[in-house]
Design an enzyme around this catalytic site. Structure first.
Site, short mmCIF file in Angstrom:
data_model
loop_
_atom_site.label_atom_id
_atom_site.label_comp_id
_atom_site.label_asym_id
_atom_site.label_seq_id
_atom_site.Cartn_x
_atom_site.Cartn_y
_atom_site.Cartn_z
N LYS A 39 -6.74 14.05 -12.27
CA LYS A 39 -6.33 12.73 -11.73
C LYS A 39 -7.52 12.01 -11.09
CE LYS A 39 -2.86 13.87 -8.94
NZ LYS A 39 -1.69 13.67 -8.06
N LYS A 51 -8.69 12.68 -8.35
CA LYS A 51 -8.38 12.52 -6.92
C LYS A 51 -8.79 13.80 -6.21
CE LYS A 51 -5.06 9.90 -4.92
NZ LYS A 51 -3.71 9.49 -4.54
N1 C2G Z 1 3.09 7.36 -0.55
C1 C2G Z 1 3.80 6.42 0.18
N2 C2G Z 1 3.15 5.64 1.08
C2 C2G Z 1 1.82 5.79 1.28
C3 C2G Z 1 1.09 6.76 0.56
C4 C2G Z 1 1.74 7.55 -0.37
O1 C2G Z 1 5.03 6.28 0.00
N3 C2G Z 1 1.20 4.99 2.18
C5 C2G Z 1 3.82 8.16 -1.53
C6 C2G Z 1 3.31 7.94 -2.96
O2 C2G Z 1 3.91 6.77 -3.51
C7 C2G Z 1 3.78 9.22 -3.65
C8 C2G Z 1 3.67 10.26 -2.53
O3 C2G Z 1 3.62 9.54 -1.28
O4 C2G Z 1 5.14 9.09 -4.07
C9 C2G Z 1 2.43 11.12 -2.65
O5 C2G Z 1 1.32 10.25 -2.65
P1 C2G Z 1 -0.10 10.86 -3.14
O6 C2G Z 1 -0.32 12.15 -2.45
O7 C2G Z 1 -1.10 9.76 -3.08
O8 C2G Z 1 0.26 11.21 -4.68
P2 C2G Z 1 -0.39 10.56 -5.98
O9 C2G Z 1 -1.85 10.76 -5.94
O10 C2G Z 1 0.21 9.19 -6.12
O11 C2G Z 1 0.14 11.54 -7.15
O12 C2G Z 1 2.62 12.92 -10.90
C10 C2G Z 1 2.61 12.07 -9.77
C11 C2G Z 1 1.31 12.21 -9.03
O13 C2G Z 1 1.06 13.56 -8.68
C12 C2G Z 1 1.36 11.35 -7.77
#
Ligand code: C2G
Length: 130
Positions: free
Chosen positions: A44, A46
């Site tokens: 990803k 990330k």
């Molecule tokens: N999230 C949120 N508000 C934020 C940050 C994150 O609601 N300020 C939510 C994201 O929308 C997601 C969850 O928290 O539903 C996890 O966010 P991340 O750890 O950034 O995950 P991400 O990198 O988006 O990976 O297959 C799906 C992926 O693994 C999602």
């Protein structure tokens, strides 16, 4: 027993993560969180500060969370929904529409993201404060 699942990197846990996990749990009785493994985070692009092992322990400690499983690839969601008898799939609305193909197997809910917080901001914030 309504079973809910959500996926994410969950690095440097913050209020945005807590909010979505709390609201995901409110949609059912049992919440599974698929946390991205180190290998999947690389896919990803990330990079996580915490290893999967640490992220798993941290997310497991959250009272809304009933089970943590590894997220290893983009393709596992359909299998996970079947294998874990999932009724509701939840993601933040930055993913709106991306997982609508799962509507064939379960309810798909996109929840509004929490404003003004992200792991990236935290990482940058730590650097600036040095
Ligand atoms: N999230 C949120 N508000 C934020 C940050 C994150 O609601 N300020 C939510 C994201 O929308 C997601 C969850 O928290 O539903 C996890 O966010 P991340 O750890 O950034 O995950 P991400 O990198 O988006 O990976 O297959 C799906 C992926 O693994 C999602």
């Amino acid at each position: 027993m309504k079973r809910v699942i959500t996926y994410g990197t969950f690095d440097l846990l913050h209020i945005g993560h807590i909010n979505i996990l709390r609201r995901a749990k409110e949609l059912g009785d049992y919440l599974i969180v698929a946390v991205s493994t180190d290998e999947f985070n690389a896919i990803k692009h990330k990079q996580s500060v915490y290893t999967y092992k640490k992220k798993k322990k941290i997310v497991e400690a959250i009272k809304y969370v009933d089970e943590v499983i590894p997220e290893e690839n983009w393709e596992q969601k359909k299998e996970d929904v079947k294998k874990h008898n999932i009724d509701v799939f939840v993601m933040g609305d930055d993913w709106k529409g991306e997982f609508d193909f799962l509507k064939e197997y379960c309810e798909v809910v996109y929840l509004p993201r929490t404003k003004d917080i992200s792991t990236t901001d935290i990482k940058n914030g730590i650097k600036e404060s040095k």
